[in-house]
Enzyme design. Structure first.
Site, mmCIF file in Angstrom:
data_model
loop_
_atom_site.group_PDB
_atom_site.id
_atom_site.type_symbol
_atom_site.label_atom_id
_atom_site.label_comp_id
_atom_site.label_asym_id
_atom_site.label_seq_id
_atom_site.Cartn_x
_atom_site.Cartn_y
_atom_site.Cartn_z
ATOM 1 N N LYS A 151 2.529 -11.637 -0.852
ATOM 2 C CA LYS A 151 1.368 -11.412 -1.726
ATOM 3 C C LYS A 151 1.603 -10.201 -2.618
ATOM 4 O O LYS A 151 2.159 -9.205 -2.180
ATOM 5 C CB LYS A 151 0.135 -11.183 -0.840
ATOM 6 C CG LYS A 151 -1.111 -10.741 -1.569
ATOM 7 C CD LYS A 151 -2.262 -10.458 -0.595
ATOM 8 C CE LYS A 151 -2.429 -8.988 -0.308
ATOM 9 N NZ LYS A 151 -3.573 -8.669 0.541
ATOM 10 N N ASP B 70 0.058 -11.283 4.300
ATOM 11 C CA ASP B 70 0.866 -10.336 3.520
ATOM 12 C C ASP B 70 1.896 -9.699 4.441
ATOM 13 O O ASP B 70 1.824 -9.848 5.668
ATOM 14 C CB ASP B 70 0.005 -9.274 2.807
ATOM 15 C CG ASP B 70 -0.950 -8.554 3.742
ATOM 16 O OD1 ASP B 70 -0.583 -8.341 4.917
ATOM 17 O OD2 ASP B 70 -2.052 -8.205 3.316
HETATM 18 C C1 R5P Z 1 -4.942 -5.896 3.297
HETATM 19 O O1 R5P Z 1 -4.054 -5.145 3.632
HETATM 20 C C2 R5P Z 1 -5.917 -6.445 4.302
HETATM 21 O O2 R5P Z 1 -5.283 -6.735 5.535
HETATM 22 C C3 R5P Z 1 -6.615 -7.685 3.783
HETATM 23 O O3 R5P Z 1 -5.650 -8.690 3.559
HETATM 24 C C4 R5P Z 1 -7.367 -7.413 2.514
HETATM 25 O O4 R5P Z 1 -8.168 -6.275 2.628
HETATM 26 C C5 R5P Z 1 -8.228 -8.616 2.154
HETATM 27 O O5 R5P Z 1 -8.865 -8.359 0.942
HETATM 28 P P1 R5P Z 1 -9.453 -9.544 0.056
HETATM 29 O O6 R5P Z 1 -10.196 -10.465 0.980
HETATM 30 O O7 R5P Z 1 -10.377 -8.847 -0.928
HETATM 31 O O8 R5P Z 1 -8.314 -10.206 -0.649
#
Ligand code: R5P
Length: 313
Positions: A193, A170
């Site tokens: 994302k 992201d």
């Molecule tokens: C978001 O800012 C974090 O760096 C992670 O990308 C996020 O927490 C991942 O969450 P999940 O695995 O539930 O998509």
């Protein structure tokens, strides 16, 4: 110096104790019938430099409360200095107001740790660097990067490394991704994302040319696995040769393991900042690298008033 472990990650605490060649101080941590927490430090800690190891991973509230109660016990036992070693700092994703009448939980937790009586904090890969400033006590935020750099050098042959492309899943992770890519003289790509709602993620675009490349997704947290698995699929659809991932904190809430198993990812490498259940240990696609040497060396340096930043060159 004394090392004490809460119940959140005894395996990591034991590995750190091995690195430093000192035993863990004996503590009793029990529950009253109503689930309130009782602790007792079984050795004299008066005048000691204490390193208390307890990530605030799931169940986050229980592990946080245990950390606070252990700090209180140490303060009342006249420890000279208490360093809260929190390898995974939970509640970090709520680090700003996301709307009207919402909390900044990362700040609240930072306040709780210092008000309980900790003198310092030692942590790894805070979700956002500025959370360091939420603490009014000295806070060392170690980078997990060196642990991963060593592993990537071992896993990818020189030839494969020439095709490496580091990918931020992201836009928030671009700085972190650029830093590791620099170590390999490699390019980066970015996944655009969006989160239509909390807990769901959608890939809109890929910024960068990923065709024929060995992509490494690099992030601080994998929680439900949605971000990573969707990103891996999008990279493959755009012609990536292989897609693997290096993620510091394996939060791995359900259904992360199932998603990873079925995903396009060849491997997900996490660290041991969070102690994993058997289900994760049994997953062929998930591998763990230890932060024990890194944390052990940082603890040694803090205890001896040596530079911690020198650890990162
Ligand atoms: C978001 O800012 C974090 O760096 C992670 O990308 C996020 O927490 C991942 O969450 P999940 O695995 O539930 O998509």
């Amino acid at each position: 110096m004394k090392l004490i472990s809460g119940t959140a990650n005894n395996d990591l605490a034991k590995s750190i104790a091995d690195v430093l060649d000192i035993p863990l101080t004996s503590v009793e941590i029990e529950r009253f019938r109503d689930q309130e927490i009782f602790v007792r430090i079984n050795e004299n800690v008066r005048g000691e430099d204490i390193f208390l190891i307890q990530p605030t991973s799931a169940p986050a509230n229980d592990h946080l409360m245990e950390l606070l109660i252990l700090i209180d016990a140490l303060v009342r036992a006249s420890a000279q200095r208490i360093t809260a070693v929190v390898p995974y700092f939970g509640y970090a994703r709520q680090d700003r107001k996301t709307g009207g009448r919402t909390p900044i939980s990362a700040k609240l937790v930072a306040n709780l740790i210092s008000k309980a009586g900790a003198h310092r904090v030692l942590t790894v890969d805070l979700h956002a660097g500025q959370i360091q400033g939420f603490f009014d006590i000295p806070t060392d935020n170690l980078f997990g990067q060196p642990v991963f750099i060593t592993d990537i050098r071992e896993q990818f042959s020189k030839k494969d490394r020439s095709k490496l492309l580091f990918v931020s899943p992201d836009t928030g992770g671009v700085v972190r991704t650029r830093a590791i890519a620099k170590q390999f003289d490699a390019d980066i790509a970015i996944v655009d994302k969006r989160r239509p709602k909390a807990g769901e993620s959608e890939v809109m675009n890929i910024i960068g040319d990923v065709a024929g490349r060995n992509c490494i997704l690099y992030d601080d947290i994998i929680d439900s696995g949605g971000t990573l698995c969707n990103a891996a699929k999008a990279l493959k659809d755009h012609g990536a040769n292989t897609v693997s991932a290096y993620i510091t904190h394996g939060v791995l809430s359900d259904p992360a393991v199932e998603r990873i198993t079925k995903s396009e990812l060849t491997e997900v490498v996490i660290t041991d900042t969070i102690m994993q259940p058997q289900k994760v240990k049994d997953c062929d696609k998930i591998r763990e690298c230890s932060t024990a040497k890194l944390l052990g060396e940082a603890i040694r340096r803090i205890a001896n008033d040596e530079s911690v930043s020198k650890l990162f060159g």
